[in-house]
Scaffold this active site. Structure first.
Site, mmCIF file in Angstrom:
data_model
loop_
_atom_site.group_PDB
_atom_site.id
_atom_site.type_symbol
_atom_site.label_atom_id
_atom_site.label_comp_id
_atom_site.label_asym_id
_atom_site.label_seq_id
_atom_site.Cartn_x
_atom_site.Cartn_y
_atom_site.Cartn_z
ATOM 1 N N ASP A 2 0.779 -1.223 0.081
ATOM 2 C CA ASP A 2 -0.018 -0.082 -0.018
ATOM 3 C C ASP A 2 0.769 1.184 0.139
ATOM 4 O OD1 ASP A 2 -2.403 0.980 -0.093
ATOM 5 O OD2 ASP A 2 -2.556 1.263 1.997
ATOM 6 N N GLY A 3 0.393 2.186 -0.734
ATOM 7 C CA GLY A 3 1.103 3.627 -0.644
ATOM 8 C C GLY A 3 1.707 4.141 -1.903
ATOM 9 N N ARG A 6 -0.068 7.515 -2.642
ATOM 10 C CA ARG A 6 0.510 8.599 -1.772
ATOM 11 C C ARG A 6 1.885 8.956 -1.957
ATOM 12 N NH1 ARG A 6 -1.707 5.531 3.630
ATOM 13 N NH2 ARG A 6 -1.988 3.972 2.168
ATOM 14 N N ASN A 50 -10.718 -2.947 -6.273
ATOM 15 C CA ASN A 50 -9.998 -2.006 -6.953
ATOM 16 C C ASN A 50 -10.578 -1.552 -8.363
ATOM 17 O OD1 ASN A 50 -6.689 -3.172 -6.091
ATOM 18 N ND2 ASN A 50 -7.720 -1.658 -5.231
#
Length: 214
Positions: A2-3, A6, A50
């Protein structure tokens, strides 16, 4: 893993760039896992949820998946890595399915590290499908359900790692994680390195696993 988004946002870059850097992290971590002698490594690449993402982002993710398989399949074969898919990958675009099926066939006899990629995967869906199959064969027991899970035949899940500071499972390996150890890190996936994997494994070795026995 994850990430990615970001990571890109922090650098004022398109999300697609974050996903590209995420793929590079996959490459380095998979190679390190093999060198460390890990029996299996499962990567949550694309969830059933998703599909709700913007169409251009989904298209970019599928393109990255194709490039990763094409670029790395020869390395998998040469290094005795077996590819396994959990989830319904047949729902992906036809060209992606063809590449994945070819990669599965080419690595089927390998007996080194198993790289498991979760594609169009959701644990609740997996459990529901497994229970339905088990019910068609006889009494529904934990063993009967487990035999029908996408992960049947794989080693038990020992350690579940989540990056980017999120402290939840997000519909990933819910059944398999019943007695797994968990390790959470603030590191965004594109910045995750083999050293972080070693840190997680070192922490894992310090934990006493009791499985509810005491």
């Amino acid at each position: 893993m994850d990430g990615n988004g970001r990571w890109a946002k922090k650098r004022h870059l398109p999300r697609a760039v974050g996903h590209q850097r995420g793929v590079e992290a996959v490459r380095t971590v998979v190679r390190a896992a093999r060198e460390m002698g890990l029996e299996a490594l499962t990567l949550y690449a694309f969830s059933t949820e998703n599909w709700r993402r913007p169409e251009d982002e989904i298209s970019a993710l599928m393109g990255l998946l194709k490039r990763y398989i094409v670029a790395d399949i020869d390395e998998f074969v040469a290094n005795n890595v077996r590819l396994r898919i959990i989830g319904d990958h047949t729902a992906l675009p036809a060209d992606v399915v063809a590449l994945l099926d070819d990669a599965l066939a080419r690595t089927a006899e390998n007996d080194g590290t198993t790289l498991v990629i979760a594609l169009n995967y959701g644990a609740q869906d997996e459990i529901a499908r497994a229970a339905t199959k088990a019910a068609a064969k006889g009494p529904i027991t934990p063993a009967a359900i487990e035999a029908e899970l996408d992960t049947a035949g794989l080693p038990p899940l020992d350690l579940l790692i989540r990056t980017s500071g999120e402290v939840r499972l997000s519909n990933f390996l819910l059944w398999q994680a019943a007695y797994a150890e968990m390790w959470f890190t603030e590191v965004l996936w594109p910045d995750f390195t083999p050293d972080h994997l070693r840190e997680a494994l070192a922490e894992f070795t310090k934990r006493e696993r009791r499985y509810g026995g005491r």
